[in-house]
Design an enzyme around this catalytic site. Structure first.
Site, PDB file in Angstrom:
ATOM      1  N   THR A  14       0.687  -1.177  -0.115  1.00  0.00           N
ATOM      2  CA  THR A  14      -0.119  -0.048   0.145  1.00  0.00           C
ATOM      3  C   THR A  14       0.731   1.343  -0.093  1.00  0.00           C
ATOM      4  O   THR A  14       0.339   2.256  -0.546  1.00  0.00           O
ATOM      5  CB  THR A  14      -0.687   0.010   1.229  1.00  0.00           C
ATOM      6  OG1 THR A  14      -1.782  -1.216   1.160  1.00  0.00           O
ATOM      7  CG2 THR A  14      -1.760   1.257   1.328  1.00  0.00           C
ATOM      8  N   SER A  60       1.110  -7.444  -0.279  1.00  0.00           N
ATOM      9  CA  SER A  60       2.265  -8.494   0.441  1.00  0.00           C
ATOM     10  C   SER A  60       1.289  -9.804   0.780  1.00  0.00           C
ATOM     11  O   SER A  60       2.044 -10.780   1.187  1.00  0.00           O
ATOM     12  CB  SER A  60       2.904  -7.829   1.621  1.00  0.00           C
ATOM     13  OG  SER A  60       1.721  -7.874   2.670  1.00  0.00           O
ATOM     14  N   THR A  93       1.536  -4.482   4.616  1.00  0.00           N
ATOM     15  CA  THR A  93       1.566  -4.537   5.953  1.00  0.00           C
ATOM     16  C   THR A  93       1.007  -5.931   6.116  1.00  0.00           C
ATOM     17  O   THR A  93       1.145  -6.475   7.423  1.00  0.00           O
ATOM     18  CB  THR A  93       0.596  -3.511   6.686  1.00  0.00           C
ATOM     19  OG1 THR A  93      -0.589  -3.736   5.658  1.00  0.00           O
ATOM     20  CG2 THR A  93       1.043  -2.210   6.296  1.00  0.00           C
ATOM     21  N   ASP A  94       0.416  -6.625   5.378  1.00  0.00           N
ATOM     22  CA  ASP A  94      -0.344  -8.089   5.688  1.00  0.00           C
ATOM     23  C   ASP A  94       0.555  -9.027   5.918  1.00  0.00           C
ATOM     24  O   ASP A  94       0.276  -9.742   6.935  1.00  0.00           O
ATOM     25  CB  ASP A  94      -1.278  -8.400   4.369  1.00  0.00           C
ATOM     26  CG  ASP A  94      -2.483  -7.557   4.340  1.00  0.00           C
ATOM     27  OD1 ASP A  94      -3.155  -7.773   3.169  1.00  0.00           O
ATOM     28  OD2 ASP A  94      -2.932  -6.744   4.972  1.00  0.00           O
TER      29      ASP A  94
HETATM   30  N1  DAS Z   1      -2.247  -4.235   0.254  1.00  0.00           N
HETATM   31  C1  DAS Z   1      -1.762  -4.893   1.598  1.00  0.00           C
HETATM   32  C2  DAS Z   1      -0.369  -5.366   1.409  1.00  0.00           C
HETATM   33  O1  DAS Z   1       0.248  -5.348   0.518  1.00  0.00           O
HETATM   34  C3  DAS Z   1      -2.046  -3.965   2.672  1.00  0.00           C
HETATM   35  C4  DAS Z   1      -0.911  -3.189   2.811  1.00  0.00           C
HETATM   36  O2  DAS Z   1      -0.093  -2.942   2.220  1.00  0.00           O
HETATM   37  O3  DAS Z   1      -1.232  -2.530   3.780  1.00  0.00           O
HETATM   38  O4  DAS Z   1       0.041  -6.108   2.573  1.00  0.00           O
END
Ligand code: DAS
Length: 326
Positions: A14, A60, A93-94
């Protein structure tokens, strides 16, 4: 720009996301390449010379062994370069906590290594990515950030790879650390460490796996029986992590099936589905041949078990000791 030379490895997420509307969640992760990203950061004059490389450009949730292998190779090359003072990895973040732990255990930590993401896309109202990245530079440019393994910078806090997890589905305060809490507070112009480094001058704790062994993660629910263990063993599982109830308890039929797996030489780690809390060794663990996850949640216990099995470490006592390392 003057200051320490920090190399940035981009994987997507993100933080590099862009979308249709600044107010809705219709963005796509990984839309901003590293060159555009660094060009937008340059005017902030963050007191570091930034170079970059693009390892991947994915959400991710789609992280894979292939991306991890490329990322580890690129990170190792950057850390080996005497001209590089620190490393920043931009990431979704995932699965940030899993990537952070994998790299934490398989990279030397004699230079700062910082993983950073964002909860809102780059063009969203209230976007947090640029601030998080500026904070990441503040941390990675500080020599005191070395000797702390891989650090995760999110929401004006610095987290250790072992303790960090994404605890809330949305919002810029989504990341928490258990059981020790964050290791520093950071802003684009300040950095306050809460404790001394704990792994000074250490090389990589384990080799990066040539392949990731299959380790099954079983999420306990009421009434679960042991059939799931047989299914995973038939599918080639080399070990098990159980996200158990409470302090790592599980239904008796599942315990029986996992006891048989442990007796067959497949490591079994008892973790918990509870959000926070330590899973300590239980009186029956010796007889069952089980290992206690201690401070690691299920997802990170699985990553560590994969690394250990790939390194040929299957003895429960050795694995238990490895789970204590910070
Ligand atoms: N799009 C998700 C990821 O890539 C969420 C994020 O990045 O916050 O993990």
């Amino acid at each position: 720009m003057s200051g320490p030379h920090l190399h940035v490895l981009a994987t997507g997420g993100t933080i590099a996301g862009r979308g249709g509307s600044p107010t809705r969640r219709d963005y796509r992760p990984g839309q901003i390449g590293i060159d555009e990203f660094l060009a937008r950061i340059e005017p902030l004059a963050l007191g570091a010379r930034l170079t970059g490389g693009q390892v991947a450009n994915i959400g991710s949730e789609d992280i894979s062994y292939a991306v991890w292998a490329r990322l580890h190779a690129s990170a190792s090359a950057a850390l080996d370069d005497p001209a590089v003072d620190g490393l920043i990895i931009t990431h979704g973040t995932d699965t940030a906590e899993e990537t952070a732990l994998l790299l934490d255990r398989t990279l030397p930590t004699s230079k700062p290594i910082v993983l950073v993401g964002a909860m809102r896309a780059a063009d969203a109202v209230g976007s947090d990515g640029w601030r998080n990245f500026a904070n990441a530079v503040q941390v990675a440019r500080d020599p005191a950030a070395a000797g702390r393994g891989v650090l995760v910078v999110m929401g004006d806090l610095v987290h250790a790879a072992r303790d960090v997890r994404k605890a809330i589905t949305s919002g810029t305060g989504a990341f928490r650390s258990f059981p020790r809490g964050p290791v520093a507070a950071v802003t684009p112009t300040s950095l306050e460490w809460f404790a001394d480094p704990w792994r000074v001058g250490a090389g990589a704790l384990y080799p990066f796996p040539a392949a990731m062994p299959e380790v099954a993660l079983i999420h306990c629910c009421a009434g679960l029986d042991g059939r799931i263990v047989a299914l995973h063993r038939a599918a080639g599982a080399q070990g098990f992590v159980v996200a158990g109830f409470g302090e790592g308890t599980m239904p008796e039929p599942l315990r029986t099936a996992l006891r048989e797996a442990a007796a067959a030489g497949l490591p079994v780690v008892r973790a918990t589905r509870v959000d926070e809390g330590l899973v300590d060794r239980a009186p029956d663990d010796d007889g069952d041949g089980f290992i206690a996850a201690r401070a690691l949640g299920p997802a990170k216990a699985r990553i560590l078990l994969q690394v250990l099995i790939a390194a040929g470490l299957r003895d429960p006592a050795v694995i238990q000791q490895a789970l204590e390392a910070r």
